[in-house]
Design a protein around this motif. Structure first.
Motif, PDB file in Angstrom:
ATOM      1  N   ALA A 194     -18.171  74.602  57.115  1.00  0.00           N
ATOM      2  CA  ALA A 194     -17.181  73.718  56.663  1.00  0.00           C
ATOM      3  C   ALA A 194     -17.398  73.655  55.169  1.00  0.00           C
ATOM      4  O   ALA A 194     -18.370  73.929  54.655  1.00  0.00           O
ATOM      5  N   ARG A 250     -10.489  80.103  55.901  1.00  0.00           N
ATOM      6  CA  ARG A 250     -11.541  79.634  56.675  1.00  0.00           C
ATOM      7  C   ARG A 250     -12.900  79.279  55.729  1.00  0.00           C
ATOM      8  O   ARG A 250     -13.006  79.850  54.572  1.00  0.00           O
ATOM      9  N   ASP A 304     -12.232  70.736  58.722  1.00  0.00           N
ATOM     10  CA  ASP A 304     -13.250  71.680  58.313  1.00  0.00           C
ATOM     11  C   ASP A 304     -14.067  71.430  57.073  1.00  0.00           C
ATOM     12  O   ASP A 304     -14.250  72.264  56.289  1.00  0.00           O
TER      13      ASP A 304
END
Lengths: 515, 609
Positions: free
Chosen positions: B309, B358, B507
């Motif tokens: 994260a 991501r 995230d």
């Protein structure tokens, strides 16, 4: 051929013993191998297993010279190492299969290696001494092949070869299970032990182990020796062991009746043993006598109760080729001497007596006289103590504590107490898997603490609320460990720790209580 | 490694004056990039123009979508393999191309050697012992004031003289190795790879020995040591560690090291091994030591490395909104990702339609930028790969530092977008200045993050506490790392020492600053590793995450609570009362939710979920 064939499904277990000092020259590597299971495994595979093991022992010594390779985890297999003697290693390789029951705890598997070695040494002395005695290694190999193979038969459950898996997370092999007795009975037991000690006369003294069912009542041996003799007694000597003709680790085995398949070692195993010995002799350079007449101490169905109450066996023979049975003897670590083993049994009670071999002026010939002494002086007392114990015996579920599934370990004294297997079997697979994982974590912390210089006692408390809402608990404090699963429990952590507190106060003398 | 620049490299006149630099002038860069098949480029432009580029990227993830890009990884590599590297991009030993806008300096002036895309040429680095971790000495991790970025941290190759025979080398607490499947060393954290060729061959032998038996070695345990193996096609990664980290954590670190390699080279490097199994990859990573040292250092202080994260710089909602709006604006004009960061913390980020970023890519990208000195000196345009987004292809990153800590990264698929991105940056900068975002960022940096002492004791004071924290002037004037003035307490209420809160949907995570008694680097690292273990303990691959955990030992009480929405990890005084600790965790969750607007970036990629 061997255990891997016929009715037993081996399921990818390999077990080997090898000597790093042997087979140093190219082409002689086979000489390193002292034992390999399964027997029908091609030499190329055996050599490859041992080659990898040796390679990793050497490699890890670069960084960790004191504690070389302990475990290799590969995608499909786990290799567990145990350095049994300075140059002698034992390695067990188990296959992983996530769909089935094949989830292990490495320390749980290592205990198996440790146990088989300790028992081996108890009967035959260190492997190194056998190798020194007969440098070709055949003597050591013959001993290992009969002994380890007999030992491994204990892991046959049904048609499967079943090593301690996550299902046994609430059990601890290599520990003693004690019978809890009241004070008054304890005094009687103590008085019995005193009588037993004196039975051997002036020149010698009996050491003794008293068992009731599969539980230890008293021992005058050192903790290490007690563990070994106790393990042997439970495996082969107690009334349960005799009646099943098989191992009955009642508390370690899952389910109410383990119902071990009766593998006759004589009909299947020994044939393959001889076959193997034949093979190994073919391949070895020395032309030693292949018939070492190794007493197969762990052979099943070889002990029976004689008329006088003493157990008899023909495992031990007086001389090579003779048919006269000799009295078994064991080597005790603490006493550093060989002891004759006399086992007296009355109903549920088994009394293991050990007398130093060299304390008897006529050796074995004095044993009948000693037996007579025991019968005359102690038999009555044994009957009485047995009665008292039977009366107070609450049965198989003696250690059950309602609402709890637990394992309590006293690592200083190698003692464990646990929920009965029948009760543990009521836990869900997920709970047991979660406990297995937590135990692995604790194992790592414990091992690290043991290796560290600091003498500080590890004191740890862990409560995990698993996905299935079970509480998985581990406590470690002052040489004691407690593992617990509370399957149907309230949500709050406070509830879980409260439950531990109550248990600790009631059953552990407050060892895990916070105040 | 080939130290000689190829004779026909396109860098003109200046080339021989800048032997250590991979910098290509603007014109040269343009020319080089034009070496590629124009048809492909045209295709790219078309895709871009009709706005379906992102779809293309997503749908053809395995394809190399920007064919001209792998000049660094592919062309260079291929040329190396084919021994005809003369045609391309100068010194292939750097394996890097940084196309630099030279407007900031006089075009005549040769860039300084240190302005290479990868600062710290091999061997030229300082023999610093900052992360010397023989014995117990390992550099502390940062929460307050310790060097966390590349500049302060990057120290290049360490202990180059060591090899496997050195006692000091053997005693290092944590080794990382990268090698090829033929056993050729590619990277070693300590010691010179070339001296470790024998050792590398041993590692290769172990891996292939097990492979030959139809298995794959993952872990070897020996006493306090663990040897963790990760096989990624033709590339093997190995960690040898006696830290108390878990196998899972170490494996995750190897994954990140591999990811960092992909950031620099893309996965197309595998092709070189297909062509030549004995291919030597070290030259391609030449000069990137600082990138890896900085990443490895992050393994002992940055929770992003195991939480997967990212974390945001705390900012008032309106400030972050202003930054987000302008980033969104440029993203709509053909920029794939626009990321504004301060050190390792995100200020704002946006992705073009359907493109989502991501957290691991954010980590690897920011590490790459922060640890490469040259990015700081002027705006840069560099091919980079986002391994979680598309490991096969390069993107182009326009990178510009607004100040020493705050930087903008604009990512695109087009190799010719430099001027466009430069224009975007100018627009962004203008907005950031006029809306005071940059000054707010500086102030937030000075204020530091959340402090456990500020946790509202009374639940009624929840509302408003957050905004007051962020709006009051001079709550603390201490620079990060300095103990707040006049503060003499021992943590927050109920013995709370520290916490990490991870929002699962976002995230993102937020962690508190270190306060006394967690003021020594060693205690901080210890806590960090305790978190790592707790994380591993809670996240079991087989049975899924546990729900709660309470763990007490002689050093800490650790509490973890995982729900569908968040994960909370908290550390308390070992004597903390259990009931109070649980209540405090509850309060932390409320507190964070109250401050959600300030500590998290909400709606980061509006189109990705």
């Amino acid at each position: 051929m061997g255990l891997s064939s016929g009715t037993i499904v081996n399921e990818g277990v390999q077990f080997c013993v090898f000597d790093l000092k042997r087979g140093q020259h190219e082409g002689e590597e086979v000489d390193k191998i002292l034992y390999f299971f399964p027997f029908d495994c091609p030499y190329s595979v055996q050599l490859s297993v041992i080659g990898l093991s040796e390679g990793l022992i050497t490699f890890t010594r670069i960084f960790s010279p004191e504690a070389p390779c302990e475990v290799i985890e590969a995608e499909r297999h786990t290799h567990v190492f145990y350095q049994a003697e300075p140059d002698i290693w034992m390695v067990m390789i188990v296959e992983k299969n996530k769909d089935t029951e094949h989830v292990w705890r490495c320390d749980g598997l290592r205990v198996v290696l440790k146990e088989v070695h300790s028992l081996f040494v108890m009967f035959y002395g260190p492997l190194q001494s056998l190798l020194d005695k007969q440098p070709s290694g055949d003597l050591a190999r013959s001993h290992l092949y009969s002994f380890v193979t007999d030992y491994l038969t204990d892991f046959h459950v049904g048609k499967k070869f079943q090593l301690p898996s996550f299902r046994e997370s609430l059990g601890e092999r290599g520990t003693i299970q004690m019978l809890t007795i009241e004070r008054e009975v304890a005094i009687e037991v103590q008085s019995l032990v005193t009588v037993l000690e004196s039975c051997a006369g002036r020149s010698a003294m009996f050491s003794s182990l008293v068992l009731f069912q599969n539980l230890l009542v008293s021992s005058t041996l050192s903790p290490d020796d007690t563990v070994n003799v106790f393990a042997y007694a439970v495996m082969r000597l107690t009334p349960q062991a005799l009646s099943l003709g098989t191992n009955s680790w009642s508390y370690l085995r899952r389910g109410p009746s383990p119902n071990v398949t009766n593998l006759s070692p004589l009909s299947t195993t020994s044939a393959s043993l001889e076959d193997h010995q034949h093979r190994s002799n073919d391949s070895s350079s020395g032309n030693q006598d292949p018939n070492y007449n190794v007493p197969r101490a762990l052979q099943r169905e070889k002990w029976s109760k004689g008329k006088d109450g003493f157990l008899v066996t023909d495992i031990w023979l007086k001389e090579s080729g003779s048919s006269i049975a000799a009295n078994p003897s064991v080597w005790l670590k603490q006493a550093e001497q060989r002891m004759f083993l006399l086992i007296y049994q009355h109903r549920s009670m088994t009394v293991v007596l050990l007398v130093p071999v060299n304390s008897l002026s006529n050796g074995e010939k004095d044993l009948p006289m000693l037996k007579q002494q025991v019968i005359e002086n102690a038999a009555q007392k044994i009957v009485r103590v047995e009665e008292r114990l039977s009366k107070g015996w609450p049965g198989e579920n003696a250690n059950h504590v309602k609402g709890y599934r637990y394992l309590l370990l006293d690592t200083d004294h190698n003692i464990s107490r646990a929920s009965p297997p029948g009760k543990v079997a009521t836990l869900t697979k997920d709970s047991l898997l979660a406990l297995n994982k937590l135990r692995k974590e604790i194992d790592l912390e414990k091992n690290r603490a043991e290796r560290s210089d600091s003498k500080r006692e590890k004191d740890v408390e862990v409560c995990v609320r698993a996905r299935n809402n079970a509480w998985i608990i581990a406590r470690m404090s002052r040489g004691k460990e407690l593992y617990m699963v509370l399957d149907k429990a309230n949500e709050t952590i406070l509830f879980a720790s409260d439950a531990v507190e109550k248990f600790s106060n009631r059953y552990c003398d407050g060892a895990f209580s916070l105040d | 490694m080939d130290p000689d620049p190829s004779p026909s490299q396109p860098v003109d006149g200046d080339a021989d004056q800048i032997p250590c630099s991979t910098v290509v002038t603007e014109e040269d860069g343009v020319r080089d990039l034009r070496l590629d098949d124009p048809a492909d480029r045209k295709g790219t432009e078309e895709l871009e123009s009709n706005g379906s580029m992102q779809n293309e990227l997503r749908h053809e993830g395995d394809m190399e979508i920007v064919e001209e890009i792998p000049q660094r990884a592919q062309d260079l590599v291929e040329e190396t393999v084919l021994a005809s590297s003369e045609e391309v991009l100068g010194d292939s030993s750097r394996g890097a191309l940084v196309w630099r806008e030279s407007s900031d300096r006089d075009g005549e002036e040769p860039p300084s050697p240190s302005s290479s895309g990868y600062a710290g040429e091999r061997g030229s680095s300082v023999g610093s012992s900052e992360n010397d971790d023989i014995g117990d000495v390992e550099n502390g991790f940062s929460g307050q004031g310790n060097p966390i970025d590349g500049i302060a941290w990057g120290t290049g190759r360490k202990h180059i003289g060591e090899d496997e025979a050195s006692v000091s080398w053997r005693k290092r607490k944590k080794h990382f190795f990268v090698l090829s499947h033929s056993g050729k060393p590619i990277y070693s954290r300590y010691g010179d790879e070339h001296k470790l060729a024998g050792f590398s061959a041993t590692l290769q032998a172990i891996i292939s020995f097990v492979e030959n038996s139809g298995d794959c070695v993952q872990l070897v345990r020996a006493g306090n040591h663990q040897v963790v193996f990760l096989v990624k096609g033709p590339i093997y990664l190995v960690c040898i560690s006696c830290t108390e980290e878990t196998n899972e954590a170490l494996r995750g670190q190897l994954e990140l090291i591999y990811g960092q390699m992909l950031v620099i080279l893309t996965k197309s490097v595998n092709r070189c091994f297909e062509r030549n199994p004995k291919f030597d990859m070290t030259p391609l990573l030449g000069g990137t030591d600082d990138v890896f040292s900085s990443l490895i250092h992050a393994f002992s202080w940055n929770p992003a490395t195991f939480l997967h994260a990212y974390t945001c710089l705390p900012l008032a909602y309106s400030t972050r909104q202003a930054a987000g709006a302008i980033l969104q604006d440029v993203a709509d004009s053909g920029v794939l990702f626009a990321i504004l960061m301060c050190k390792h913390k995100v200020i704002s980020l946006v992705g073009a339609q359907k493109a989502s970023l991501r957290p691991d890519d954010v980590l690897l990208l920011s590490n790459f930028v922060l640890s490469s000195e040259s990015f700081r000196t002027s705006e840069s345009f560099s091919p980079i790969c986002l391994p979680r987004y598309n490991p096969m292809a390069f993107l182009y990153a326009y990178i510009h530092f607004f100040d020493v800590d705050t930087y903008l990264m604009l990512l695109t698929t087009s190799s010719e977008a430099f001027y466009h991105l430069k224009d975007c940056r100018v627009r962004i900068e203008r907005v950031l200045v006029t809306s005071n975002v940059l000054s707010e960022v500086q102030r937030s940096l000075l204020d530091g993050g959340l402090h456990v002492e500020d946790l509202p004791v009374d639940s009624s004071s929840h509302s408003g506490s957050s905004s007051s924290r962020l709006s009051q002037d001079g709550l603390t004037s201490a620079a990060p790392g300095r103990v707040r003035e006049g503060y003499t307490g021992i943590g927050g209420p109920s013995g709370l020492w520290h916490f990490i809160y991870r929002s699962i949907y976002l995230d993102q995570y937020v962690s508190s600053e270190f306060s006394p008694p967690l003021n020594s680097a060693s205690r901080q690292k210890w806590l960090y590793r305790a978190y790592q273990r707790l994380y591993a303990s809670m996240h079991d691959k087989g049975s899924g995450p546990h729900k709660k955990q309470f763990r007490r030992d002689e050093n800490y009480v650790m509490l973890c609570w995982i729900t569908q929405d968040f994960e909370l990890y908290a550390a308390f005084d070992p004597l903390a009362d259990k009931a109070l600790a649980i209540k405090t965790c509850d309060r932390v969750c409320h507190w964070i939710r109250d401050m959600e607007n300030e500590v998290f970036l909400l709606g980061a990629s509006p189109f990705s979920w």
